[in-house]
Design a protein around this motif. Structure first.
Motif: not given
Length: 265
Positions: A41-44, A50-51, A82-83, A91-93
């Motif tokens: 999961g990547i927090n944008l 991240a971006g 991406p999130f 939540d996804a994990i």
């Protein structure tokens, strides 16, 4: 003697301490990435982490570099998912839809998420209108002050515990904080210092309060619901420790032009 010296060099060289791929516990890897692919999961919503690459529209940043390195060392492919918020990655994990996240260490999240040591430290800051009477962070927690914060963010969790007199107004995401603030919601905006500074360039008449109201330790998180999660956490912790000490994290921050953050100790 030269042959003996060469053998000794091989035995004590750093490469000799690298765990061969076939010695990684397959049960641990199965628990870590049960689908055979490491879903990350990547927090944008946090520009320090991240971006999106403007040319490719694919995620880029420090967390992407770390995720790909973990996949390389573990011998498993990596899928970047991406999130828009940190809370949505948590939540996804919890539901098992992803295997690993990059998130701020927080005791509330810690009920379901196991953390490695931190790899980056960043700052939480306040922003106000230029004509605000507030001058310091200490003045914010008083009756009549309304703080706009991204729902479920590390700052939301922290301020929920710490704020005693001011009110919290939750925006849909960290990116929405400044837009809500400028639309008339609240009289203080809270979030990642770099995010607030970047967003403020779209508007006039804003200023940051000096200093910070919190330090955020960013770490890797994995679900505690998985078998062998403690062994996996130890494995990932050793990788993070190495990536910090070897300069990998510092180089990634430099490569992605990350300002105002530092490699965690």
């Amino acid at each position: 003697m030269k042959i003996i010296a060469a053998l000794l060099f091989l035995l004590i060289s750093p490469a000799s301490f690298c765990q061969p791929m076939n010695q990684i516990d397959p049960k641990m890897i199965q628990s870590f990435a049960p689908t055979g692919t490491l879903r990350v999961g990547i927090n944008l919503g946090n520009p320090v982490l991240a971006g999106l690459d403007t040319a490719t529209q694919k995620p880029k940043g420090v967390t992407i570099d770390i995720a790909n390195e973990i996949g390389k060392r573990s011998g498993i492919p990596v899928e970047l998912i991406p999130f828009q918020t940190a809370g949505s990655t948590v939540d996804a994990i919890k539901t098992g839809n992803i295997d690993m996240i990059f998130v701020a260490i927080d005791p509330v999240r810690g009920a379901d998420v196991s953390y490695t040591p931190p790899y980056i430290q960043i700052e939480g800051a306040y922003m106000v209108k230029a004509n605000s009477s507030l001058k310091t962070n200490e003045e914010v927690d008083r009756s009549g002050v309304e703080i706009v914060v991204g729902k479920g963010s590390a700052y939301d969790l922290y301020l929920t515990r710490e704020i005693k007199n001011a009110a919290l107004l939750r925006a849909a995401s960290s990116q929405a904080v400044i837009d809500d603030f400028m639309a008339g919601k609240g009289n203080v905006a809270a979030g990642v210092k770099q995010q607030l500074e970047s967003d403020a360039k779209r508007y006039q008449g804003l200023r940051m309060l000096p200093g910070r109201f919190m330090v955020i330790n960013q770490a890797i998180g994995i679900p505690k619901a998985r078998p062998d999660y403690e062994k996996t956490t130890t494995y990932l912790s050793s990788i993070i420790t190495d990536l910090k000490s070897s300069g990998f994290v510092a180089e990634a921050m430099k490569r992605h032009n990350i300002q105002g953050a530092k490699v965690a100790e």
